[in-house]
Design a protein around this motif. Sequence first.
Motif: not given
Length: 380
Positions: A147-161, A163-173
Amino acid sequence: MSRAPGRRRAGTPPTPPSGTVLTAPPAAVEEPSAEPAAAGARPRRSWEDRLSRFGETRTAAVLWTLVVLVGTAALVCAMVPAGPDWLGGAGSVTVVAAYSWGLAARTGGRPVVFGVLAAVLGAAALVLDDDSLRTGAAVTTAAVAAVFGVMATVPAVTYWRAARECVLAVTISAIGALATLGFEPVVTVTRFEYATFGLALAGAFAVVYRLGAGLHGLGRRGVVIVVVGGLLLAATLLYAEMLRRYGTPELVSSLLDVVGWSRDHLGAFPRPIESVLGVPALAYGCHMRARRRQGWWICAFGAAATSAVANSLANPAITRTESALSVVYGLLVGLVIGFLVIRLDLLLTGETRGSRGRRSRAAEQASALRPEPARGRALL
């Protein structure tokens, strides 16, 4: 004609005798009020309020990151193995306490209460050394990390951002997966995966229900997306379960051949629920959150990816190297699917090809300015 002495004009105050000292009447004297002093004084704050305000500062973020890194280092040392036997358990307690603190702070809860409670319960499970307590602590740790991996993300204007949020969520998990393994649970793999997945999905939707302003905040487009995501989730789970129980030998054999080829040539096989549903939903949800709040409902399905990562080390039949590779492959495949979903959404909402499409895409990204609190601040 002069006035007679002793007479005075009506409405004029009487003239006091000579030598009299003039004093103001008692009613005209105003007592000093204490309200301006009280208004100007700094209000007294409770210790929890001070800690919550401290938790939003940069110093607190640095300290929190250091605590997580120390706990992760202890878990890695326990896996090598190197150091005393209690190092793995101490690292698990440290990580789950930090994650509970962060999740509570992010969702507008009481980080002090939940952080201390998680540390106490985790330490009690280690001290009592009961299999059921250790397993329960491992399930809770995996769910909190997901749950924290999902909640730690922020809005992404572009696709690459996104993708960065997905990498962060996976790292936390992934760090949560190490903490889960540090409790040394005694599990039935299928039950453990379903338990962590169910708790993570329920927790994510419970928070998103508040962030998305309830069901009435979905809108027609949000309802369609959530229904499609729910059907895809049900189809994925039912297909896997039906295949496990009632699959024909020929079909099972052909699928196992594909999995075996991937393991032989690539080292692992991507986890289907992570690559097909979880990561694409998280990428598309972060991308939509920059434009509409319905994106939170899509991000909730990202718990399918984060929970799969958080329980990836619980299967003793799979090596840790293969588990890590399966997570990476699932992330890469999911990002490709997420890119296609985002591009399809932009095309359906008016994006065209060529230079005009590039100009309209730049204008669309410039207008995607939906406000949302920063990563280190409370969402609620």
